[in-house]
Write an enzyme that holds these catalytic residues in place. Sequence first.
Site, PDB file in Angstrom:
ATOM      1  N   ASN A   8       0.889  -1.172  -0.131  1.00 46.98           N
ATOM      2  CA  ASN A   8       0.218  -0.086   0.094  1.00 46.98           C
ATOM      3  C   ASN A   8       0.854   1.216   0.096  1.00 46.98           C
ATOM      4  OD1 ASN A   8      -1.879   1.901   0.369  1.00 46.98           O
ATOM      5  ND2 ASN A   8      -2.978   1.207   2.377  1.00 46.98           N
ATOM      6  N   ARG A  89      -2.167  -2.076  -3.628  1.00 45.17           N
ATOM      7  CA  ARG A  89      -3.721  -1.344  -3.432  1.00 45.17           C
ATOM      8  C   ARG A  89      -3.608  -0.186  -4.221  1.00 45.17           C
ATOM      9  NH1 ARG A  89      -5.338   2.761   1.000  1.00 45.17           N
ATOM     10  NH2 ARG A  89      -7.508   2.675   0.620  1.00 45.17           N
ATOM     11  N   HIS A 178     -13.019   1.812  -0.169  1.00 44.76           N
ATOM     12  CA  HIS A 178     -13.214   0.917   0.826  1.00 44.76           C
ATOM     13  C   HIS A 178     -13.892  -0.681   0.411  1.00 44.76           C
ATOM     14  CE1 HIS A 178     -13.618   3.946   4.210  1.00 44.76           C
ATOM     15  NE2 HIS A 178     -12.344   3.642   4.007  1.00 44.76           N
ATOM     16  N   ARG A 240     -13.065  14.466   7.720  1.00 44.35           N
ATOM     17  CA  ARG A 240     -13.798  14.838   6.376  1.00 44.35           C
ATOM     18  C   ARG A 240     -15.263  15.081   6.838  1.00 44.35           C
ATOM     19  NH1 ARG A 240     -12.058   9.499   3.233  1.00 44.35           N
ATOM     20  NH2 ARG A 240      -9.961   9.278   4.482  1.00 44.35           N
ATOM     21  N   GLU A 385      -7.734  -5.891   4.653  1.00 45.24           N
ATOM     22  CA  GLU A 385      -7.632  -5.569   3.001  1.00 45.24           C
ATOM     23  C   GLU A 385      -6.311  -6.179   2.464  1.00 45.24           C
ATOM     24  OE1 GLU A 385      -8.095  -1.603   4.802  1.00 45.24           O
ATOM     25  OE2 GLU A 385      -9.222  -1.055   2.744  1.00 45.24           O
TER      26      GLU A 385
END
Length: 402
Positions: A8, A89, A178, A240, A385
């Site tokens: 990642n 990723r 996601h 956010r 993940e």
Amino acid sequence: MAKVMAVNAGSSSLKYKLYEMPEEKVLCSGNVERIGHEDGIFGIKFGDQSIKETLPIYDHAKGVELVLEALIKYGIVKSLDEIECVGHRVVQGGKYFSHSAEFDEKNAAIIESLTPLDPLHAPAHITGWKAFKAALPNVPAIAVFDTAYHQTMEPEDYLYPIPYEMSEKYDCRRYGAHGTSHNYLADTAIAHYFGGKAEGTRILSCHIGSGASLCAIKDGKCVATTMGLTPLGGVMMGTRTGDLDPSVMDYLCTCTGKNVDEMYDIFNKKSGLLGVSGISNDTRDIEDAALKGNERAILTSKLFARRVADFIGQYYVRLGKIDLMIFSAGIGENSAYFREMILKDVEEALGLKIDYELNAKIRGKEAVISKDGSAIKVIILPTDEEVMIARDCMKRIENGSI
Ligand code: ADP
């Protein structure tokens, strides 16, 4: 048996995990942080060892070099030839990728062309890929997209009500994010609670970490998700905003004299839990302050829970019913306080019966927190993940497509 690396790559970091497949055994994992700095940090964990070094790491190529050197130095592999695939990723796959794909020159060009949709991550993904490709030129790479799982949405779920020509011309629509996590959660839940049979299942997956999104999943496939064109949309998050009336942008620019870029930055980095509370983007700090009676922290918690609850209601209707609701990621797995607040907001309407005493005890592990007789089974399920990236690598090794 095959060794595969899940990567990642961020703009100043590079997380990695080396797996022995198909056993899904983690041989080592780590993070290279502060890339581009004199005081970069190289970290690796294997067996019961955890090593951290501070040294100059000026670019991703140096980061990759350190990772590969460490694999040999600590005897994790005898030769780098043992690595059969590197899975990267990638946050944004646009409309082009509904599955993982080979990360070759052609697909790298497509990923790079999607930079306007993801200016923060896309360049970093390309940089990470180039660094691994230079260090391991004969090892195939694949790209695993956060958006791919959401490509099964129907147009009425992903289109924005803007002039249709604009949606078409600029590919301006909901992509979600996601997806790799929601896919993992759905697959795992279907295996553990529905005997592996996806057909007929209706699952609501709540990935609530510093970034947060909900996903409505029917027959194992995504039908709706809260994040939008970018990961700014949907529920309120750590920093956010989540969804807003679009007029808020124009109005606040006029009021403050800030330009769109500055306001956009505030919506991304200074809003959410941090912005409302004025305390922190971390739920642990908000919870501590709320329990001490801090009014803003209490309001922040209620607002956060309400934004999630609103979408739970919306997705109940979208799915027709919900068989299983999943809480996952940093907050969903660890914060009993926030889980309870969210569940209390929806329990009456949805006929939930929750064991709140059990909920209070669970942290970071799989558990059913609803009681018998609850209209929906509610579970906590840690996400993974990286293992999905490793599985996608393995599938391609097994079917000979790389
Ligand atoms: P990311 O989106 O960066 O992957 P995570 O899923 O790791 O985020 O979630 C990080 C957030 O989870 C933290 O900011 C914090 O709000 C929350 N969190 C993590 N651990 C705990 C904990 N033990 N108790 C409560 N909240 C936690």
